[in-house]
Design a protein around this motif. Structure first.
Motif, mmCIF file in Angstrom:
data_model
loop_
_atom_site.group_PDB
_atom_site.id
_atom_site.type_symbol
_atom_site.label_atom_id
_atom_site.label_comp_id
_atom_site.label_asym_id
_atom_site.label_seq_id
_atom_site.Cartn_x
_atom_site.Cartn_y
_atom_site.Cartn_z
ATOM 1 N N LEU A 104 1.004 -1.550 -0.245
ATOM 2 C CA LEU A 104 0.052 -0.185 0.226
ATOM 3 C C LEU A 104 1.228 1.270 0.114
ATOM 4 N N THR A 105 0.388 2.256 -0.633
ATOM 5 C CA THR A 105 0.880 3.516 -0.682
ATOM 6 C C THR A 105 0.817 4.245 0.918
ATOM 7 N N VAL A 106 1.361 5.633 1.570
ATOM 8 C CA VAL A 106 1.804 6.020 2.631
ATOM 9 C C VAL A 106 0.274 6.799 2.595
ATOM 10 N N LYS A 107 -0.160 7.033 1.418
ATOM 11 C CA LYS A 107 -1.900 8.133 1.728
ATOM 12 C C LYS A 107 -2.664 6.577 2.282
ATOM 13 N N GLU A 108 -2.228 5.214 1.141
ATOM 14 C CA GLU A 108 -3.465 4.189 1.431
ATOM 15 C C GLU A 108 -2.654 3.297 3.198
ATOM 16 N N ASN A 109 -1.762 4.219 3.731
ATOM 17 C CA ASN A 109 -1.495 3.114 5.020
ATOM 18 C C ASN A 109 -2.303 3.662 6.037
ATOM 19 N N ILE A 110 -2.387 5.522 6.062
ATOM 20 C CA ILE A 110 -3.200 6.166 6.818
ATOM 21 C C ILE A 110 -4.034 5.849 6.618
ATOM 22 N N GLN A 111 -4.692 5.926 5.483
ATOM 23 C CA GLN A 111 -6.578 5.272 5.235
ATOM 24 C C GLN A 111 -7.064 4.413 5.941
ATOM 25 N N LEU A 112 -6.531 3.620 5.928
ATOM 26 C CA LEU A 112 -6.851 1.887 7.116
ATOM 27 C C LEU A 112 -7.676 2.438 7.610
ATOM 28 N N PRO A 113 -6.996 2.816 9.142
ATOM 29 C CA PRO A 113 -8.195 2.927 10.442
ATOM 30 C C PRO A 113 -9.077 3.152 9.511
ATOM 31 N N MET A 114 -8.307 4.514 9.254
ATOM 32 C CA MET A 114 -9.922 5.069 8.964
ATOM 33 C C MET A 114 -11.492 4.658 8.173
ATOM 34 N N ARG A 115 -11.222 3.522 7.456
ATOM 35 C CA ARG A 115 -12.125 2.912 6.018
ATOM 36 C C ARG A 115 -12.381 1.709 7.212
ATOM 37 N N GLU A 116 -11.692 1.553 7.964
ATOM 38 C CA GLU A 116 -12.159 -0.105 8.720
ATOM 39 C C GLU A 116 -13.079 0.460 9.978
ATOM 40 N N HIS A 117 -13.579 2.420 10.775
ATOM 41 C CA HIS A 117 -13.932 2.852 11.719
ATOM 42 C C HIS A 117 -14.826 3.773 10.987
ATOM 43 N N MET A 118 -14.569 4.159 10.126
ATOM 44 C CA MET A 118 -15.817 5.871 10.097
ATOM 45 C C MET A 118 -16.323 5.552 7.954
ATOM 46 N N HIS A 119 -17.312 6.160 8.142
ATOM 47 C CA HIS A 119 -17.715 6.171 6.732
ATOM 48 C C HIS A 119 -17.874 7.238 5.866
ATOM 49 N N LEU A 120 -16.550 7.150 5.395
ATOM 50 C CA LEU A 120 -16.262 8.180 4.885
ATOM 51 C C LEU A 120 -16.162 8.824 3.363
ATOM 52 N N PRO A 121 -16.649 9.862 2.201
ATOM 53 C CA PRO A 121 -16.115 10.041 1.075
ATOM 54 C C PRO A 121 -14.752 10.076 0.583
#
Length: 267
Positions: A104-121
């Motif tokens: 995963l890219t750096v951005k994708e790594n950072i987004q991983l917890p947000m994708r798991e716990h949050m519902h953001l566009p």
């Protein structure tokens, strides 16, 4: 007539009588420790003494055998799986070697917890990820890089950005300056202290770095033989007569580090 009561520090983590281990080996033997709100606590101990086991047990990654763990005033044993999941969002973790996903890219790594716990566009996920990158001192062009394209210091900062993705109250750091050169380690220490002040974090830091202990830790706890044997400021650790603590904190490196100021938590 009694005078006014002194204010009691607010513990965000309270551990009592903790026992944990592997197979027949008991690593933590009735351990007690607190992390107070707004402080940076440095945990030290010999190799294999149980520093990382303690952090992982608090995080639920290692099962405990006895004792109690309270996080943000809540006894973990009394929580349902869903309540535990919600509480976990208040804790961010930076593992020793970053533990970034290599594909995963750096951005994708950072987004991983947000994708798991949050519902953001998607556009908000991108905005928050870039904000976290800036927060840890990485340039925007780091977002598209893979971990293999980063230096050791950049990996630490990217992993820290991921640890901060959900705006935690408590930050766990496992040997955060390990592998960094002295300048890089000093800059990372300053970053942690700044984030503590600006975000109101409480920091549980496993470390062997004497400069970190002297420079940014408000309090230090020493673990030996499965228990906390000393706790206090850097100066109090220098004055401690416990044999292991005395050996660790009275060497040449410790005496050099002792000349540095220890920052105080901002309230």
């Amino acid at each position: 007539m009694a005078g006014p009561r002194a204010s009691v520090p607010d513990p965000v983590i309270r551990v009592r009588g903790l026992e944990a281990g592997f197979g027949e080996r008991l690593v933590l033997k009735g351990l007690d420790i607190d992390l107070f709100r707004g402080e940076i606590l440095g945990l030290v101990g010999a190799s294999g003494s149980g520093k990382s086991v303690l952090a992982r047990t608090i995080l639920g990654l290692v099962p405990k055998r006895a004792g109690t763990i309270e996080v943000l005033g809540r006894d973990l044993d009394a929580l349902s799986p869903e309540q535990l999941r919600q509480l976990e969002q208040h804790m961010g973790v930076l593992f020793q070697f970053g533990a970034l996903f290599s594909s995963l890219t750096v951005k994708e790594n950072i987004q991983l917890p947000m994708r798991e716990h949050m519902h953001l566009p998607e556009h908000l996920l991108d905005e928050v990820a870039m904000l976290k990158l800036d927060m840890v001192g990485l340039s925007p062009d780091a977002a598209a890089k893979l971990p293999s394209e980063l230096s050791g210091g950049m990996i630490k900062r990217a992993a820290l950005a991921r640890a901060l993705a959900l705006d935690p109250d408590i930050l766990f750091l496992d040997e955060p300056t390990s592998g960094l050169d002295p300048i890089g380690a000093g800059e990372f220490d300053e970053l942690i202290a700044t984030l503590r002040d600006t975000l109101g974090l409480s920091v549980f830091m496993v470390t062997h770095d004497l400069d970190s202990l002297a420079g940014i830790c408000n309090r230090i706890a020493a673990i030996h033989d499965g228990r906390i044997v000393a706790s206090g400021t850097f100066q109090q650790m220098l004055d401690c007569e416990h044999p292991w603590v005395r050996t660790y904190f009275r060497g040449k490196r410790a005496r050099a580090a002792a000349g540095r100021d220890i920052s105080a938590p901002s309230n």
